[in-house]
Scaffold this motif. Structure first.
Motif, mmCIF file in Angstrom:
data_model
loop_
_atom_site.group_PDB
_atom_site.id
_atom_site.type_symbol
_atom_site.label_atom_id
_atom_site.label_comp_id
_atom_site.label_asym_id
_atom_site.label_seq_id
_atom_site.Cartn_x
_atom_site.Cartn_y
_atom_site.Cartn_z
ATOM 1 N N THR A 289 0.798 -1.195 -0.067
ATOM 2 C CA THR A 289 0.100 -0.207 -0.112
ATOM 3 C C THR A 289 0.853 1.313 -0.100
ATOM 4 N N LEU A 290 0.409 2.178 -1.012
ATOM 5 C CA LEU A 290 1.210 3.358 -0.950
ATOM 6 C C LEU A 290 0.370 4.621 -0.431
ATOM 7 N N ILE A 291 0.814 5.355 0.622
ATOM 8 C CA ILE A 291 0.014 6.470 1.170
ATOM 9 C C ILE A 291 0.692 7.833 0.849
ATOM 10 N N ALA A 292 -0.018 8.648 -0.143
ATOM 11 C CA ALA A 292 0.746 9.656 -0.389
ATOM 12 C C ALA A 292 -0.147 10.810 -0.061
ATOM 13 N N GLU A 293 0.392 11.961 0.519
ATOM 14 C CA GLU A 293 -0.532 13.096 1.011
ATOM 15 C C GLU A 293 0.019 14.239 -0.199
ATOM 16 N N GLY A 294 0.992 14.210 -0.335
ATOM 17 C CA GLY A 294 1.443 15.667 -1.503
ATOM 18 C C GLY A 294 1.200 15.054 -2.992
ATOM 19 N N PRO A 295 1.676 15.623 -3.965
ATOM 20 C CA PRO A 295 1.365 15.207 -5.362
ATOM 21 C C PRO A 295 2.285 14.000 -5.831
ATOM 22 N N MET A 296 1.751 13.153 -6.589
ATOM 23 C CA MET A 296 2.506 11.869 -6.979
ATOM 24 C C MET A 296 3.783 12.329 -7.650
ATOM 25 N N GLY A 297 4.954 11.800 -7.479
ATOM 26 C CA GLY A 297 6.190 12.267 -8.035
ATOM 27 C C GLY A 297 6.899 12.954 -7.074
ATOM 28 N N ARG B 140 -2.933 11.381 4.691
ATOM 29 C CA ARG B 140 -1.586 11.592 5.542
ATOM 30 C C ARG B 140 -1.826 10.313 6.398
ATOM 31 N N ALA B 141 -0.885 9.812 6.410
ATOM 32 C CA ALA B 141 -0.358 8.514 7.478
ATOM 33 C C ALA B 141 0.293 9.001 8.785
ATOM 34 N N ARG B 142 -0.129 7.934 9.448
ATOM 35 C CA ARG B 142 0.821 7.931 10.988
ATOM 36 C C ARG B 142 0.954 6.701 11.615
ATOM 37 N N THR C 18 -6.211 11.402 6.957
ATOM 38 C CA THR C 18 -6.992 12.373 6.204
ATOM 39 C C THR C 18 -7.264 11.696 4.802
ATOM 40 N N GLY C 19 -8.356 12.232 4.143
ATOM 41 C CA GLY C 19 -8.472 11.918 2.995
ATOM 42 C C GLY C 19 -9.847 10.998 2.544
ATOM 43 N N PRO C 20 -10.289 10.470 1.764
ATOM 44 C CA PRO C 20 -11.222 9.407 1.424
ATOM 45 C C PRO C 20 -11.370 8.292 2.362
ATOM 46 N N GLU C 21 -10.099 7.629 2.732
ATOM 47 C CA GLU C 21 -10.024 6.742 3.614
ATOM 48 C C GLU C 21 -9.666 6.956 5.185
ATOM 49 N N ALA C 22 -9.863 8.081 5.639
ATOM 50 C CA ALA C 22 -9.513 8.538 6.745
ATOM 51 C C ALA C 22 -10.311 7.420 7.915
ATOM 52 N N GLY C 23 -9.571 7.173 8.912
ATOM 53 C CA GLY C 23 -9.948 6.379 9.936
ATOM 54 C C GLY C 23 -9.517 4.896 9.750
ATOM 55 N N ARG C 24 -9.195 4.533 8.729
ATOM 56 C CA ARG C 24 -8.591 3.239 8.161
ATOM 57 C C ARG C 24 -7.207 2.873 8.945
ATOM 58 N N ARG C 25 -7.210 1.826 9.487
ATOM 59 C CA ARG C 25 -5.999 1.224 10.006
ATOM 60 C C ARG C 25 -5.630 -0.042 9.447
ATOM 61 N N ILE C 26 -4.282 0.007 8.942
ATOM 62 C CA ILE C 26 -3.482 -0.999 8.250
ATOM 63 C C ILE C 26 -2.468 -1.944 9.030
ATOM 64 N N THR C 27 -2.695 -3.279 9.264
ATOM 65 C CA THR C 27 -1.614 -3.882 9.638
ATOM 66 C C THR C 27 -0.658 -4.414 8.604
#
Length: 706
Positions: A264-272, A346-348, A359-368
């Motif tokens: 999974t790639l989590i990106a807050e800023g522009p791709m690239g 944004r990821a934490r 943040t973003g469309p999937e805010a609140g999701r947790r990924i193991t």
């Protein structure tokens, strides 16, 4: 790591040679040695307490004076006093002597130690700040540096003498035991055949193997201790989570997807990331336009005269077009097509094995996940200059939108910072008709060779860039006030004062990872958190796209292959300043090598002698290669047209451990710019031709002629 093995082999070789020589001439030498040993044993029998006491005092004095004979005295203690007697004697004597050297460095020889070994002090201080006494313990177990240097350098740190003593006492015990045991085996040698006895061979093998066992054991202990704090989940959704969509993050995600891992790639800023959107791509597109403008003005030496007409909106359209053309390579669509799950937001880090999307469309999701790669890049540094908030200072992230909104090149742009970014943009904008003032407190391009930086400074001035050596102390309206009192008016201010790693907001502080300094990683790019790796501008030591891409590959490979395999990040990294002339470099400069106590051999080849440079009328510059006496490349720098292309074969040779002889033996296209690298290798070879060998060759060929 090799020193104990070499010392052991050297000792065995000297002993074998001595006994062999004695066996050939069984006369005065052997008799004298025998009488000496008999006399020593007789004196020891008459005064049983004095020999160990004197040996103990001598050992303490030798260690405190940092004399490089402690190894031989340790072997001697085993031979004289047996294993347990020698171990007790040497263990306490070595720790007391080391503490004596520690105190001498702290109170008597601080300046001398700093001048002699100061280049290593930074690593000692960093390790001590990270691991405390455990760092000293690891250095005692794994002798990556001679013990006497460790003693002296730790005297310059704030460590308490008592702590230094007991950590040294415990940490040196395994190595001491191995050497004492070897000494007991040496005492049993009576004939040359005894040198090859299993006991003696086993003793020296133990000395060589011990550091490797200690390294592996210590690494395993650290990994287990860290893993115990954050146990891995029984099941994980992902093999890898990559945080950041710049060069490092994209490469890491690509590697994981190519290996068929779930990523999974989590990106807050522009791709690239910065390179595509704010750095490499737009700046090089602007530089291409500037070089075209400079070429259109003509080259009188080549018989060409002209006048350039710059249509600014078209220039900026070219810059935006370059970004748009490359963007699909870094797009969400492409990476989803590769099998990467792309999440915008944004990821934490909640733990080394759990990531939250905030943040973003999937805010609140947790990924193991089994592993994480942090690749959040760096942000421009805004210096704390009074009044800077009111001038609307530009950075690399806001410059391009501002330039696109102008009808013509800026009338007067003030650039703060004379590094690569400041110099490249200053020259490009000046060639396109902008008014540019560059302010730098020291010399421009301070990380490059001084002579190369001076050549670029001359070129910038010739292109109309006003270079001011000074520091801005405050802003008043549309003027910058320098520390000299001079004032510089401007239309806009561009900050090219460096970049700082983006560490805040990742949850590192809550996990015990400091964020007030650059993120720390080991040689395999793993952070202080188990299974969490970092790459790119977040890590450094250079903030370059090629470095970020390489580190992204290494971080992903290590994250996926652990614990079965791991790769080291390559160093050094080739880099270039794309001014005219260009500067390209790999490895340390002459000044940096000198500061490390090295005296490199310098080979210089002027581009004025290169046929391609002569044909194109671009003779300014040179190739300079720094080598050791065997021709191994320590570093290289190239100044001139196409310097980045000339450096390529040198960088390949350096990375693959090839000397200049191999570089000389590799044909290049004629006439081409990379041929300069081969010619430089030829210059190195010419300097090593023996006049005596040439004289003998002349005589031989004269004889062949008859």
């Amino acid at each position: 790591m090799r020193k104990p093995i070499l010392l052991a082999l050297l000792g065995a070789a000297l002993l074998a040679g001595g006994l062999w020589a004695a066996s050939l001439e069984p006369g005065a030498a052997r008799a004298a040695l025998g009488r000496a040993l008999v006399g020593l044993e007789a004196w020891r029998g008459a005064h049983p307490g004095w020999l160990p006491l004197g040996y103990f005092a001598a050992y303490v004095a030798v260690a405190a004076a940092s004399l490089p004979v402690a190894v031989w005295m340790t072997l001697g203690a085993g031979a004289l006093f047996g294993f347990w007697g020698g171990l007790v004697l040497v263990s306490f004597a070595a720790a007391l002597g080391a503490t004596g050297a520690f105190l001498a460095a702290r109170w008597l020889a601080r300046d001398w130690v700093r001048a002699r070994f100061g280049a290593r002090l930074g690593a000692i201080e960093a390790g001590l700040a990270r691991d405390g006494a455990l760092y000293l313990f690891s250095l005692r177990l794994i002798p990556v540096a001679p013990f006497f240097i460790v003693n002296l350098l730790f005297g310059l740190t704030p460590m308490a003498p008592a702590r230094f003593y007991w950590v040294s006492q415990i940490g040196m015990l395994p190595a001491t035991a191995a050497y004492v045991f070897a000494g007991t085996r040496l005492a049993e040698v009576a004939t040359p055949a005894d040198v090859l006895s299993p006991g003696l061979i086993g003793a020296f093998v133990a000395i060589g193997v011990l550091p490797w066992l200690a390294r592996g054991g210590l690494a395993l202990w650290r990994r287990v201790a860290r893993a115990r704090r954050w146990p891995r989940p029984a099941r994980a959704e992902r093999n890898l989570v990559v945080i950041g969509g710049g060069a490092a993050g994209l490469v890491a995600a690509y590697v994981a997807a190519a290996a068929q891992a779930r990523v999974t790639l989590i990106a807050e800023g522009p791709m690239g990331g910065d390179c595509l959107n704010f750095g490499c791509v737009p700046s090089k597109a602007l530089i291409a336009a500037a070089r075209a403008a400079d070429a259109a003005r003509g080259a009188p030496a080549l018989g060409i005269e002209g006048a350039a007409r710059v249509h600014w909106p078209t220039v900026m359209a070219h810059v935006r077009g370059a970004i748009a053309a490359i963007a699909p390579n870094d797009s969400e669509a492409r990476y989803r097509g590769l099998g990467v799950e792309v999440i915008r937001g944004r990821a934490r880090l909640l733990s080394p094995h759990e990531v939250a999307v905030e943040t973003g469309p999937e805010a609140g999701r947790r990924i193991t996940t089994r592993a994480v790669v942090l690749a959040t890049g760096a942000a421009p540094v805004v210096p704390p200059i009074p009044g800077i908030e009111g001038v609307g200072a530009l950075t690399s992230e806001t410059l391009w939108a501002w330039l696109s909104g102008l009808p013509a090149p800026p009338r007067r742009l003030l650039i703060l910072g004379g590094g690569a970014m400041g110099c490249e943009l200053a020259q490009a904008l000046a060639r396109l008709g902008a008014g540019v003032v560059l302010v730098e407190p020291g010399r421009i391009l301070a990380r490059e060779e001084e002579e190369a930086a001076a050549l670029v400074a001359q070129a910038l001035a010739a292109d109309g860039v006003e270079i001011i050596a000074g520091r801005v102390v405050r802003f008043e309206g549309r003027e910058a006030v320098l520390e000299s009192g001079a004032r510089v008016g401007f239309e806009a201010v561009l900050l090219a004062t460096g970049r700082r790693a983006r560490l805040t907001g990742l949850g590192l502080e809550a996990l015990g990872v400091p964020t007030e300094k650059p993120l720390e990683t080991d040689a395999w790019l793993e952070t202080l958190l188990p299974g969490v790796y970092a790459a790119g501008d977040l890590v450094g030591p250079v903030q370059l796209t090629n470095a970020a891409g390489h580190q992204g590959w290494v971080a992903a490979a290590n994250a996926l292959a652990a614990p079965l395999w791991r790769f080291r990040a390559a160093a050094p990294m080739p880099q270039a300043v794309f001014t005219a002339p260009e500067i390209a470099r790999i490895g340390p400069t002459r000044a940096e090598l000198t500061a490390q106590g090295l005296a490199p051999e310098v080979t210089r080849y002027p581009l004025a002698e290169l046929d391609r440079a002569i044909a194109e009328g671009a003779r300014a510059g040179w190739v300079e290669i720094l080598t050791d006496p065997r021709g191994r490349i320590l570093g290289a720098s190239v100044v001139g047209a196409r310097a980045s292309e000339i450096l390529a074969p040198i960088a390949l040779a350096m990375r693959q451990g090839l000397g200049l002889g191999k570089l000389l033996a590799t044909p290049q296209i004629y006439p081409s710019w990379p041929e300069a690298a081969k010619n430089a290798a030829g210059r190195w070879r010419q300097a090593r031709v023996s006049p005596r060998a040439l004289a003998l060759a002349a005589r031989y060929f004269a004889w062949r002629r008859g």
